[in-house]
Design a protein around this motif. Sequence first.
Motif, PDB file in Angstrom:
ATOM      1  N   CYS A 216      36.603 108.051  27.427  1.00 23.96           N
ATOM      2  CA  CYS A 216      37.499 108.708  28.423  1.00 23.96           C
ATOM      3  C   CYS A 216      38.742 107.626  28.649  1.00 23.96           C
ATOM      4  O   CYS A 216      39.683 107.917  28.963  1.00 23.96           O
ATOM      5  N   SER A 217      38.198 106.295  29.062  1.00 21.13           N
ATOM      6  CA  SER A 217      39.190 105.300  29.590  1.00 21.13           C
ATOM      7  C   SER A 217      40.281 105.145  28.284  1.00 21.13           C
ATOM      8  O   SER A 217      41.479 105.040  28.491  1.00 21.13           O
TER       9      SER A 217
ATOM     10  N   PHE B  60      37.239 112.833  36.305  1.00 21.08           N
ATOM     11  CA  PHE B  60      36.029 112.726  35.807  1.00 21.08           C
ATOM     12  C   PHE B  60      35.692 111.031  35.915  1.00 21.08           C
ATOM     13  O   PHE B  60      34.382 110.948  35.928  1.00 21.08           O
ATOM     14  N   LEU B  61      36.176 110.326  35.869  1.00 25.73           N
ATOM     15  CA  LEU B  61      36.167 108.870  35.623  1.00 25.73           C
ATOM     16  C   LEU B  61      35.056 108.430  36.749  1.00 25.73           C
ATOM     17  O   LEU B  61      34.252 107.652  36.394  1.00 25.73           O
TER      18      LEU B  61
ATOM     19  N   LEU C 260      30.594 107.012  26.737  1.00 29.51           N
ATOM     20  CA  LEU C 260      31.616 108.326  27.204  1.00 29.51           C
ATOM     21  C   LEU C 260      32.454 107.800  27.987  1.00 29.51           C
ATOM     22  O   LEU C 260      33.825 108.085  27.876  1.00 29.51           O
ATOM     23  N   TYR C 261      32.385 106.925  29.211  1.00 30.24           N
ATOM     24  CA  TYR C 261      33.172 106.276  30.026  1.00 30.24           C
ATOM     25  C   TYR C 261      34.109 105.528  29.300  1.00 30.24           C
ATOM     26  O   TYR C 261      35.313 105.490  29.559  1.00 30.24           O
TER      27      TYR C 261
ATOM     28  N   ALA D 255      41.005 107.256  25.998  1.00 27.14           N
ATOM     29  CA  ALA D 255      41.934 108.555  25.903  1.00 27.14           C
ATOM     30  C   ALA D 255      42.947 108.741  27.137  1.00 27.14           C
ATOM     31  O   ALA D 255      43.958 109.022  26.873  1.00 27.14           O
ATOM     32  N   LEU D 256      42.508 108.242  28.344  1.00 25.31           N
ATOM     33  CA  LEU D 256      43.457 108.169  29.435  1.00 25.31           C
ATOM     34  C   LEU D 256      44.536 107.196  29.195  1.00 25.31           C
ATOM     35  O   LEU D 256      45.723 107.468  29.386  1.00 25.31           O
TER      36      LEU D 256
ATOM     37  N   THR E  72      45.505 116.863  31.257  1.00 25.01           N
ATOM     38  CA  THR E  72      44.639 116.248  30.701  1.00 25.01           C
ATOM     39  C   THR E  72      44.360 114.625  31.266  1.00 25.01           C
ATOM     40  O   THR E  72      43.168 114.393  31.571  1.00 25.01           O
ATOM     41  N   THR E  73      45.556 114.213  31.527  1.00 23.42           N
ATOM     42  CA  THR E  73      45.053 112.855  32.211  1.00 23.42           C
ATOM     43  C   THR E  73      44.517 113.016  33.857  1.00 23.42           C
ATOM     44  O   THR E  73      43.859 112.231  34.198  1.00 23.42           O
TER      45      THR E  73
ATOM     46  N   LEU F 149      40.935 113.729  33.422  1.00 20.40           N
ATOM     47  CA  LEU F 149      40.023 112.611  33.060  1.00 20.40           C
ATOM     48  C   LEU F 149      40.050 111.547  34.167  1.00 20.40           C
ATOM     49  O   LEU F 149      39.003 111.028  34.238  1.00 20.40           O
ATOM     50  N   ARG F 150      41.113 111.587  34.977  1.00 20.46           N
ATOM     51  CA  ARG F 150      41.155 110.554  36.277  1.00 20.46           C
ATOM     52  C   ARG F 150      40.095 111.169  37.386  1.00 20.46           C
ATOM     53  O   ARG F 150      39.542 110.489  37.999  1.00 20.46           O
TER      54      ARG F 150
END
Length: 102
Positions: free
Chosen positions: A58-59, A10-11, A54-55, A61-62, A3-4, A7-8
Amino acid sequence: VETTSALRLFLPNFQGQIFDHVIAGSQACMPGTPGAHEGKCGAAKASFLQVILLYLGCSVALGALGGLSSLCFNLISRRIIVSVRETLFRQLIKQDIAFFDG
């Protein structure tokens, strides 16, 4: 871990979208520009806010998942260290007294 990593990946895409929305919003909201309407400006601001949130999500969550991963790694490594120390201590205790004399 997966997952991390996802996310990395998609950022940077979200960062590109943020730049795109900044450029589009500055063109839509610039006064005196032909075709600049309040509706286009409001829509540009709303879509920019959506991408920013959204960004940000995600940040966060990361960061949370990274912290959780680090916590799990530390807990497992401490358990291994305690197990190795206990095994070593028990083996030392089992030794004959002559082992310690020499």
